[in-house]
Design a protein around this motif. Structure first.
Motif, PDB file in Angstrom:
ATOM      1  N   TRP A 182      17.952  45.595   1.915  1.00  0.00           N
ATOM      2  CA  TRP A 182      17.948  45.961   3.334  1.00  0.00           C
ATOM      3  C   TRP A 182      19.360  46.337   3.798  1.00  0.00           C
ATOM      4  O   TRP A 182      20.339  45.733   3.326  1.00  0.00           O
ATOM      5  N   ALA A 183      19.458  47.294   4.710  1.00  0.00           N
ATOM      6  CA  ALA A 183      20.747  47.599   5.338  1.00  0.00           C
ATOM      7  C   ALA A 183      21.271  46.334   6.000  1.00  0.00           C
ATOM      8  O   ALA A 183      20.505  45.579   6.600  1.00  0.00           O
ATOM      9  N   CYS A 184      22.569  46.090   5.887  1.00  0.00           N
ATOM     10  CA  CYS A 184      23.144  44.800   6.292  1.00  0.00           C
ATOM     11  C   CYS A 184      24.139  44.980   7.438  1.00  0.00           C
ATOM     12  O   CYS A 184      24.912  45.941   7.479  1.00  0.00           O
ATOM     13  N   GLY A 185      24.100  44.023   8.347  1.00  0.00           N
ATOM     14  CA  GLY A 185      24.960  44.039   9.533  1.00  0.00           C
ATOM     15  C   GLY A 185      26.433  43.861   9.239  1.00  0.00           C
ATOM     16  O   GLY A 185      27.268  43.970  10.145  1.00  0.00           O
ATOM     17  N   VAL A 186      26.778  43.617   7.972  1.00  0.00           N
ATOM     18  CA  VAL A 186      28.185  43.567   7.570  1.00  0.00           C
ATOM     19  C   VAL A 186      28.777  44.991   7.612  1.00  0.00           C
ATOM     20  O   VAL A 186      29.982  45.167   7.801  1.00  0.00           O
ATOM     21  N   THR A 187      27.918  46.000   7.460  1.00  0.00           N
ATOM     22  CA  THR A 187      28.376  47.400   7.414  1.00  0.00           C
ATOM     23  C   THR A 187      29.287  47.769   8.588  1.00  0.00           C
ATOM     24  O   THR A 187      30.415  48.237   8.359  1.00  0.00           O
ATOM     25  N   PRO A 188      28.849  47.561   9.845  1.00  0.00           N
ATOM     26  CA  PRO A 188      29.710  48.013  10.948  1.00  0.00           C
ATOM     27  C   PRO A 188      31.049  47.281  10.998  1.00  0.00           C
ATOM     28  O   PRO A 188      32.071  47.886  11.321  1.00  0.00           O
ATOM     29  N   GLN A 189      31.066  45.986  10.669  1.00  0.00           N
ATOM     30  CA  GLN A 189      32.342  45.253  10.635  1.00  0.00           C
ATOM     31  C   GLN A 189      33.259  45.841   9.569  1.00  0.00           C
ATOM     32  O   GLN A 189      34.447  46.058   9.808  1.00  0.00           O
ATOM     33  N   ALA A 190      32.705  46.088   8.374  1.00  0.00           N
ATOM     34  CA  ALA A 190      33.512  46.622   7.278  1.00  0.00           C
ATOM     35  C   ALA A 190      34.071  47.987   7.648  1.00  0.00           C
ATOM     36  O   ALA A 190      35.246  48.295   7.403  1.00  0.00           O
ATOM     37  N   VAL A 191      33.233  48.806   8.273  1.00  0.00           N
ATOM     38  CA  VAL A 191      33.652  50.149   8.672  1.00  0.00           C
ATOM     39  C   VAL A 191      34.726  50.080   9.760  1.00  0.00           C
ATOM     40  O   VAL A 191      35.732  50.796   9.715  1.00  0.00           O
ATOM     41  N   ALA A 192      34.515  49.200  10.735  1.00  0.00           N
ATOM     42  CA  ALA A 192      35.483  49.074  11.829  1.00  0.00           C
ATOM     43  C   ALA A 192      36.832  48.597  11.302  1.00  0.00           C
ATOM     44  O   ALA A 192      37.885  49.058  11.738  1.00  0.00           O
ATOM     45  N   MET A 193      36.786  47.693  10.338  1.00  0.00           N
ATOM     46  CA  MET A 193      38.019  47.138   9.775  1.00  0.00           C
ATOM     47  C   MET A 193      38.894  48.236   9.177  1.00  0.00           C
ATOM     48  O   MET A 193      40.111  48.175   9.245  1.00  0.00           O
ATOM     49  N   GLN A 194      38.224  49.236   8.559  1.00  0.00           N
ATOM     50  CA  GLN A 194      38.972  50.312   7.907  1.00  0.00           C
ATOM     51  C   GLN A 194      39.748  51.170   8.899  1.00  0.00           C
ATOM     52  O   GLN A 194      40.695  51.855   8.530  1.00  0.00           O
ATOM     53  N   VAL A 195      39.320  51.164  10.168  1.00  0.00           N
ATOM     54  CA  VAL A 195      40.019  51.936  11.203  1.00  0.00           C
ATOM     55  C   VAL A 195      41.297  51.190  11.602  1.00  0.00           C
ATOM     56  O   VAL A 195      42.185  51.759  12.232  1.00  0.00           O
ATOM     57  N   LYS A 196      41.407  49.925  11.177  1.00  0.00           N
ATOM     58  CA  LYS A 196      42.559  49.071  11.485  1.00  0.00           C
ATOM     59  C   LYS A 196      42.895  49.068  12.981  1.00  0.00           C
ATOM     60  O   LYS A 196      43.994  49.467  13.396  1.00  0.00           O
TER      61      LYS A 196
END
Lengths: 263, 263
Positions: free
Chosen positions: B224-238
């Motif tokens: 299943w798609a996981c809610g960790v995705t948006p956090q991980a993506v946001a983190m990369q924007v620093k």
């Protein structure tokens, strides 16, 4: 089926872009999602997107452009929302100032385009299930009503939900709930069935928008949240500039209606 | 069931606010939606909300606060996301700098809080349907993997989808598709069933996050798609500042899981 019905979305958008089709898009590129348009300045974009997120039944977002871009990268990557709608309406400070077939000259880096789902999607599903659509039979626009159901506020955006109404037998109404529940991202299940006064509609024969349709003996009115809601709400904020499609003149996307079904 | 399981969301949030519950929230206020938190500065809010809108399976938005407010008016009107999570993580420029039990002192008028759906909701539905959850049986965290499925980009936000995995019999996998399809706004149907290599997972026994679980003979992995995705993506924007919940320490909403079912 006519050639028009069978035309690909890409071909249809090209005809529209070249001003060879300056009329309503009902029936064009059958089976593909057609979308309402609302273009707002960037400083209102977050609040408006949040309003839509909070009111998904009346404001089902199909796609949003990057600020300054006319490309709806999910819905129609080779289309352009600045040119590919047959007729636009331009509002300044909440007042309609002109209708145009191309709004490229009004575009700047601050413009954000919102494509919002329309009822054509679930109407196709109803028809496939043998449920007749009265306003199609009577060759007029769907009746729409302001209700006493308040939208959930987001920043400056607030106001009542507008609903569309389709009369049908009670048996069909049950099937209609099932069929449209499969499409939660394009209005979904009805918001109300039956007594129209309980959602604040005084006279079912006097719609606020669109046309009156016949309700036959033994039929109940079935109400769906309507994509006119976000436009009406945005208008009340009186943005410096706001661009919409002219009623019935929609943006034709590459997305198949069935793609929006969850089951 | 323990008293904790039966506690109302409002009572649970009060205990948490008073630092009487500084541990994971699994099982607290059973039947109510628990949410992931991501707090970002306002200048990133539109792009992040758009990213979530474009990637609804991995980023199902439950609620968004008005800029500067700690109130999630839809999800928990009498709660406060600044204080009602047992443990927060604070990131500056993409680096974890501290863990806190209250982030009121870090709040200013630019902070926007995003509550994002979590898998607890559909796991409850699976359990009710008699489908066992392996990581519960093995008393560990769900295994999560980075995939080669790219999220749809929005402004500065982009990156791969993170998925969670639950092994089950093939018969249960079919039922799991049906059951979770009813919850399109909290991850919905699986994104993949079976061969993990085809979505870029090299070794199913070495998850990128969480713990390894046993896959028994005759079982297939269901992703299943996981809610960790948006956090991980946001983190990369620093972002200059970003606040999240600590893993497993969720925000308990007043919303019933069943409310998010479309059927």
């Amino acid at each position: 089926m006519s050639a028009l019905t069978m035309m690909s979305p890409s071909e249809a958008r090209e005809m529209i872009r070249n001003n060879q089709w300056v009329k309503p898009t009902s029936g064009v590129s059958n089976g593909f999602i057609q979308a309402n348009l609302a273009v707002l300045p960037k400083d209102l974009a977050f609040e408006f997107l949040l309003f839509c997120q909070r009111n998904p039944k009346s404001c089902p977002i199909i796609d949003v452009t990057e600020p300054g871009s006319g490309i709806a990268s999910l819905a129609a990557p080779n289309g352009d929302i600045k040119t590919d709608i047959p007729k636009y309406r331009v509002y300044r400070n909440g007042e309609l100032v002109e209708e145009k077939t191309d709004v490229s000259d009004l575009w700047d880096e601050n413009m954000v385009g919102f494509l919002i789902g329309c009822s054509f999607t679930f109407e196709e599903a109803l028809i496939k299930n043998g449920i007749p659509i009265r306003h199609n039979e009577e060759n007029c626009n769907v009746p729409m009503y302001k209700t006493n159901i308040q939208s959930v506020k987001a920043g400056r955006f607030e106001g009542p939900m507008v609903v569309s109404m389709r009369p049908m037998t009670e048996k069909d109404a049950i099937r209609a709930v099932q069929v449209t529940s499969r499409f939660p991202s394009v209005h979904g299940a009805p918001v109300h069935i039956g007594n129209s006064e309980s959602i604040g509609i005084k006279n079912i024969n006097e719609p606020d928008f669109g046309d009156r349709v016949t309700i036959k003996e033994g039929e109940v009115p079935v109400f769906w949240a309507c994509g006119v809601t976000p436009q009406a709400v945005a208008m009340q904020v009186k943005p410096e500039i706001m661009i919409t499609h002219a009623p019935g003149h929609m943006f034709i996307t590459d997305l198949k209606n069935e793609k929006f079904s969850v089951l």
